[in-house]
Scaffold this active site. Sequence first.
Site, PDB file in Angstrom:
ATOM      1  N   HIS A 142      36.439 -24.739  15.822  1.00  9.13           N
ATOM      2  CA  HIS A 142      36.013 -23.903  16.991  1.00  9.13           C
ATOM      3  C   HIS A 142      36.473 -24.599  18.169  1.00  9.13           C
ATOM      4  O   HIS A 142      36.243 -25.773  18.317  1.00  9.13           O
ATOM      5  CB  HIS A 142      34.226 -23.965  17.092  1.00  9.13           C
ATOM      6  CG  HIS A 142      33.571 -23.653  15.823  1.00  9.13           C
ATOM      7  ND1 HIS A 142      32.381 -23.906  15.885  1.00  9.13           N
ATOM      8  CD2 HIS A 142      33.983 -22.710  14.856  1.00  9.13           C
ATOM      9  CE1 HIS A 142      31.670 -23.218  14.645  1.00  9.13           C
ATOM     10  NE2 HIS A 142      32.909 -22.615  14.209  1.00  9.13           N
ATOM     11  N   TYR A 178      27.146 -18.204  23.825  1.00 10.56           N
ATOM     12  CA  TYR A 178      27.228 -18.891  22.661  1.00 10.56           C
ATOM     13  C   TYR A 178      28.502 -19.706  22.386  1.00 10.56           C
ATOM     14  O   TYR A 178      29.467 -19.154  22.826  1.00 10.56           O
ATOM     15  CB  TYR A 178      26.948 -17.897  21.300  1.00 10.56           C
ATOM     16  CG  TYR A 178      27.478 -18.509  19.921  1.00 10.56           C
ATOM     17  CD1 TYR A 178      26.673 -19.513  19.381  1.00 10.56           C
ATOM     18  CD2 TYR A 178      28.526 -18.153  19.292  1.00 10.56           C
ATOM     19  CE1 TYR A 178      26.929 -20.301  18.352  1.00 10.56           C
ATOM     20  CE2 TYR A 178      28.944 -18.786  18.259  1.00 10.56           C
ATOM     21  CZ  TYR A 178      28.098 -19.859  17.882  1.00 10.56           C
ATOM     22  OH  TYR A 178      28.765 -20.510  16.712  1.00 10.56           O
ATOM     23  N   HIS A 227      28.152 -13.229  18.272  1.00  8.20           N
ATOM     24  CA  HIS A 227      26.932 -13.927  17.977  1.00  8.20           C
ATOM     25  C   HIS A 227      25.780 -12.731  18.140  1.00  8.20           C
ATOM     26  O   HIS A 227      24.819 -12.974  18.489  1.00  8.20           O
ATOM     27  CB  HIS A 227      26.579 -15.082  18.641  1.00  8.20           C
ATOM     28  CG  HIS A 227      26.092 -16.134  17.886  1.00  8.20           C
ATOM     29  ND1 HIS A 227      24.804 -16.878  18.113  1.00  8.20           N
ATOM     30  CD2 HIS A 227      26.804 -16.896  16.914  1.00  8.20           C
ATOM     31  CE1 HIS A 227      24.488 -17.885  17.261  1.00  8.20           C
ATOM     32  NE2 HIS A 227      25.595 -17.645  16.585  1.00  8.20           N
ATOM     33  N   GLU A 251      33.606 -11.594  14.894  1.00  9.87           N
ATOM     34  CA  GLU A 251      32.305 -11.915  14.011  1.00  9.87           C
ATOM     35  C   GLU A 251      31.216 -11.509  14.687  1.00  9.87           C
ATOM     36  O   GLU A 251      31.107 -11.521  15.756  1.00  9.87           O
ATOM     37  CB  GLU A 251      32.415 -13.439  13.813  1.00  9.87           C
ATOM     38  CG  GLU A 251      31.123 -14.169  13.038  1.00  9.87           C
ATOM     39  CD  GLU A 251      31.194 -15.571  12.856  1.00  9.87           C
ATOM     40  OE1 GLU A 251      32.322 -16.149  13.168  1.00  9.87           O
ATOM     41  OE2 GLU A 251      30.158 -16.219  12.822  1.00  9.87           O
ATOM     42  N   GLU A 354      35.400 -21.136   7.352  1.00  2.00           N
ATOM     43  CA  GLU A 354      34.872 -21.613   8.409  1.00  2.00           C
ATOM     44  C   GLU A 354      34.885 -23.446   8.159  1.00  2.00           C
ATOM     45  O   GLU A 354      34.439 -23.853   7.218  1.00  2.00           O
ATOM     46  CB  GLU A 354      33.677 -21.580   8.977  1.00  2.00           C
ATOM     47  CG  GLU A 354      33.060 -22.067  10.355  1.00  2.00           C
ATOM     48  CD  GLU A 354      31.726 -21.461  10.831  1.00  2.00           C
ATOM     49  OE1 GLU A 354      31.160 -20.831  10.029  1.00  2.00           O
ATOM     50  OE2 GLU A 354      31.452 -21.417  12.293  1.00  2.00           O
TER      51      GLU A 354
END
Length: 421
Positions: A142, A178, A227, A251, A354
């Site tokens: 991330h 987020y 999110h 996502e 991830e």
Amino acid sequence: MSVLPLPETQAPWPARDALRITAVRPIVTAPEGVPLVVVRVDTSEPGLYGLGCATFTQRFHAVAAAVEQHVGPLLIGRHPADIEDITRMVHFSSYWRGGPVLNSALSGVDQALWDIAGKRAGMPVYELLGGRVRAAADTYLHAGAATVEETIEEAQAILASGYRNVRLQVGAPGLGHYGSPGSPGGYPGSPYPDGWDVQRYLRDTPGLFERARRELGEEPGLMHDVHSRLTVKQAIVLARALEPYRLVFLEDPIAPEFYDRLPEVREGSPVPIAAGEQLSSVTDAVRLVRDGGVDLLRLHVSSVGGLTPARKLVALCELTGVGTAWHSPADVSPVGAAANVALDVTTAAFQIQEGHLYAEAVHEVFPGTISPVNGYLYPNQEPGWGIDLDEDLAAKYPPTAHLHERWAARVRRPDGGIEAP
Ligand SMILES: O=C(O)[C@@H](O)[C@H](O)[C@H](O)CO
Ligand SMILES: [Mg+2]
């Protein structure tokens, strides 16, 4: 916990040998501040035990109690090889079944039983699943900072350290954003000045990716996590605006309450849609895949009940042309992360994993924690998960209320209304 086997939970067939489950207990530890729940299943064979991930970090006490008081006693006296039967028995015996608390508890015992199976066979779990179809799982990290410039810099550092993929999130006024820091008091004239504004988000996000492609080049795989806070139409507007930047996936565009409308989002989206980390029902996951809601299924393996249900969903994905991109940030334990990798390397459905760089303290508490090598996660070669737990050290990191939950509690619009975080 009572050590006496309950007669009703025993298998109605004779066990092949004298091996039995003798104890089941939860261990909660927070070596990097995030409460992790792991279940340890002990057997009658000295030194033979298994570990499973049961992490539901926002409600960890409830999971620990479920393991300790309800699930654990059902397993005593069972042969640990009967994974399918034991997990079905645990699942159905509560009558009101499923949900993230019970499924996380179930996942803990399920993954621990797979660990034991691997140790008994002398094989890593991926071999029990049929063996590898790839050497390793490609992963992403991330990048998320207050400004576009800083986010790109973070992404550059990640790519320079050997990764090929990076998830991008950029900050915004207010505290509800987020994946990247916000700033308090972003909306001074509003009833809730720390709020999060959807129009601002829809304006800013394509700009982040435009800049990212310009500065990072065409090669890196890029992804973004909404999110779960857009409407169906907002999600389509965002997905279309992101089309030129060829995301690996977008996502969680909408909240799980509206997953029956994900097929509309996917239909209208030129970029692949990934969703599912908030699912705690296998049935709902099946619907998501069957009804065309996702290009990539994104399970939090412990919240659907562990490896046993997850591998069935993997098979469904593989047989219907849907990809997998399992959830695995800091709130999955290293045991759960190893379960993800075992699934990743054994299915053709795998797309991307991830990744999370665990703090040194996590590696110390969980020897064998998998570290990425050039952005790839390789499964451990030791029997089972190849991961241990140093309980003395784990006890030095007692859990406290998780910050994620406190953050989520104040995700509101500038007008004061609560948003799905
Ligand atoms: O995709 C992700 O990594 C995030 O959605 C996190 O899992 C979520 O904030 C809960 O930890
Ligand atoms: Mg997510």
